[in-house]
Design an enzyme around this catalytic site. Structure first.
Site, PDB file in Angstrom:
ATOM      1  N   GLU A 195      -4.898  -8.804   1.451  1.00 48.10           N
ATOM      2  CA  GLU A 195      -5.539  -8.400   2.711  1.00 48.10           C
ATOM      3  C   GLU A 195      -7.015  -8.152   2.491  1.00 48.10           C
ATOM      4  O   GLU A 195      -7.410  -7.519   1.513  1.00 48.10           O
ATOM      5  CB  GLU A 195      -4.961  -7.081   3.248  1.00 48.10           C
ATOM      6  CG  GLU A 195      -3.655  -7.196   3.943  1.00 48.10           C
ATOM      7  CD  GLU A 195      -3.134  -5.845   4.412  1.00 48.10           C
ATOM      8  OE1 GLU A 195      -3.940  -4.975   4.817  1.00 48.10           O
ATOM      9  OE2 GLU A 195      -1.914  -5.658   4.356  1.00 48.10           O
ATOM     10  N   GLU A 222       0.814  -1.222   0.000  1.00 45.10           N
ATOM     11  CA  GLU A 222       0.000   0.000   0.000  1.00 45.10           C
ATOM     12  C   GLU A 222       0.849   1.276   0.000  1.00 45.10           C
ATOM     13  O   GLU A 222       0.815   2.056   0.959  1.00 45.10           O
ATOM     14  CB  GLU A 222      -0.947   0.034   1.197  1.00 45.10           C
ATOM     15  CG  GLU A 222      -1.985  -1.047   1.194  1.00 45.10           C
ATOM     16  CD  GLU A 222      -3.075  -0.831   2.239  1.00 45.10           C
ATOM     17  OE1 GLU A 222      -3.080   0.224   2.900  1.00 45.10           O
ATOM     18  OE2 GLU A 222      -3.924  -1.723   2.394  1.00 45.10           O
TER      19      GLU A 222
HETATM   20  C1  BGC Z   1      -2.843  -2.217   6.142  1.00 42.81           C
HETATM   21  C2  BGC Z   1      -2.751  -2.909   7.494  1.00 42.81           C
HETATM   22  C3  BGC Z   1      -3.851  -2.376   8.394  1.00 42.81           C
HETATM   23  C4  BGC Z   1      -5.186  -2.696   7.770  1.00 42.81           C
HETATM   24  C5  BGC Z   1      -6.389  -2.293   8.597  1.00 42.81           C
HETATM   25  C6  BGC Z   1      -4.247  -2.091   5.622  1.00 42.81           C
HETATM   26  O1  BGC Z   1      -4.372  -0.893   4.958  1.00 42.81           O
HETATM   27  O2  BGC Z   1      -2.001  -2.815   5.199  1.00 42.81           O
HETATM   28  O3  BGC Z   1      -1.482  -2.691   8.032  1.00 42.81           O
HETATM   29  O4  BGC Z   1      -3.757  -2.855   9.685  1.00 42.81           O
HETATM   30  O5  BGC Z   1      -5.270  -2.004   6.548  1.00 42.81           O
HETATM   31  O6  BGC Z   1      -6.427  -0.927   8.804  1.00 42.81           O
END
Ligand code: BGC
Length: 464
Positions: A380, A175
């Site tokens: 993610e 990101e």
């Molecule tokens: C990030 C994580 C973060 C998650 C939730 C993502 O943008 O890569 O590090 O904890 O979002 O906020």
């Protein structure tokens, strides 16, 4: 695939295509703790969290979940869960000393983690940069300096030489847009700078860092696949006013195109007009040389997609008193646009709309914009909810998102954010994303209902 009931009482199995990978993701500063142990030196996050008022609950990652000491227990939890993949990040300042040489204790820590994963039958996916820039580099200009990209490539080479025989997949940068916008644009994340002008400069150097790191890993050469992770959203204007449309376009530029266009198309996106000085500042990106553009567009083996929620954009700063658990800063109050709620969707603990259908739109947009899009791995996805072991809402969230992901033939896997409750950046420990609960007093781990649900689902699949 057989039908089975999980302990959480959810009986409908997910239709996962054969070979579809399920994993969990974490990041070094959010879980490791042990910030002054094993030869680790400070990163920007150590310095940022020490500044009063930066973190909602005044906390920091100095202990976090103490994964540095408890990683064997955490891998055992993953093995029991039946994960295919575990995505972690390598702390730059644990692996590399300020003089640029490898830190043997850092190498030993990640060696042991990777070996433990392999022994558990879990594929290691390593992210090189999840926002924890070495503090000494930041003091010399950080990502505002081109030299940082070169230093990053040296770090990538050290990681590749140490772990390249065993890591299954590499993510260069996680990101980049978040560190650019929140860290250098809005002062909400480390390094805590609020400068519109820094945005295009930082973007260029992160893109170069990505390209140089891909080259370094390939030169080693590493055995695993190589990709980058960007976060994508769908940017929708709040009303049909031309101003909202212009800022929705700007948001789309900043979140979706700023990093994906140079990487996947080999060219910089054209900044929207009529959005004030930031739009004009972004114009400098188009002045990058053909050589730099080629460097940024290294062929990739996969594209990492983080998807959390769609964005509704309105012109003008946020109305006074608007709460934002995701971090607050004066710069944010002065921003030329703001995000609005989606009353039609339920919300996570962070107030983020739960909208799995927009994951489908993100995937379509990516395929449409990028004809040469490599296979996608959702690196993610997840949500924060109340601190309860009976997290049915997380089960529902994951089931609906994994369903969308698994239905798209371009997507090879879905990694849950996150394995453990952890240090959630500017929100400190106030937001819990884990499949496993962490008691921050005793550091005891307790699997939540979502963990049991996922375990039931994974054990009922035919083999990957
Ligand atoms: C990030 C994580 C973060 C998650 C939730 C993502 O943008 O890569 O590090 O904890 O979002 O906020």
């Amino acid at each position: 695939m057989s039908r089975s009931s999980s302990p959480a009482g959810v009986s409908r199995p997910l239709p996962l295509p054969p070979g579809f990978l399920i994993g969990a993701a974490t990041a070094a500063y959010q879980i490791e703790g042990a910030v002054a142990e094993g030869g680790r030196t400070p990163s920007t996050w150590d310095e940022f969290t020490a500044r009063p008022g930066t973190i909602l609950d005044g906390s920091d990652g100095s202990v976090a979940t103490d994964h540095y000491h408890r990683f064997r227990e955490d891998v055992a939890l993953m093995r029991e869960l039946g994960l295919d993949v575990y995505r972690f990040s390598i702390s730059w300042t644990r692996l590399v000393r300020p003089d640029g040489t490898p830190n043997p204790e850092g190498v030993a820590f990640y060696d042991a983690l990777i070996d433990e994963l392999l022994a558990a039958g879990i594929r290691p996916m390593a992210t090189l940069f999840h926002w924890d820039t070495p503090l000494d580099l930041e003091r010399r200009g950080g990502w505002r300096r081109r030299a940082t990209a070169t230093r990053f490539a040296e770090f990538a080479r050290i990681a590749g030489e140490a772990f390249g025989d065993r890591v299954d997949a590499w993510v260069t940068i996680n990101e980049a847009c978040t560190v650019t916008l929140e860290g250098y644009g809005l002062d909400v994340h480390a390094p805590g700078i609020a400068s519109e002008l820094a945005i295009p400069i930082v973007a260029r150097h992160l893109l170069l860092a990505h390209g140089l790191a891909v080259q370094a890993l390939r030169e080693v050469p590493v055995a695993g696949r190589i990709g980058i992770t960007n976060v994508h959203t769908v940017s929708v204007p709040a009303t049909d006013s031309p101003k909202d449309a212009a800022y929705a376009d700007l948001f789309d530029f900043l979140h979706n195109r700023l990093y994906a266009d140079p990487v996947l198309l080999g060219r910089n996106p054209t900044p929207p007009r009529g959005v004030g000085p930031l739009g004009a500042a972004l114009g400098i990106l188009s002045r990058s040389s053909a050589r730099d553009r080629a460097l940024m567009a290294q062929p990739l083996d996969f594209y990492g997609l983080n998807y959390y929620f769609p964005s509704r954009i309105a012109a003008g700063p946020p109305p006074p008193g608007t709460g934002n658990p995701d971090g607050v800063s004066e710069a944010m109050d002065r921003a030329p646009f703001h995000l609005q709620d989606w009353p039609e969707f339920e919300q996570t603990g962070f107030g983020w709309p739960i909208a799995p259908e927009y994951l489908g739109v993100v995937l379509e947009n990516l395929a449409e914009r990028y004809p040469a899009l490599p296979p996608v791995i959702i690196t993610e996805g997840g949500a924060s909810f109340d601190d309860t072991l009976d997290d049915q809402r997380r089960i529902d969230y994951l089931r609906r998102h994994i369903e969308v992901a698994a239905a798209d033939p371009r997507v090879q896997g879905y990694l849950v954010w996150s394995l453990l409750d952890n240090f959630e950046w500017a929100a400190g420990y106030t937001q819990r994303f884990g499949l496993v609960r962490v008691d921050y007093t005793t550091l005891e781990r307790t699997p939540k209902a979502s963990y049991h649900w996922l375990r039931g689902m994974l054990s009922s699949r035919s083999s990957v």
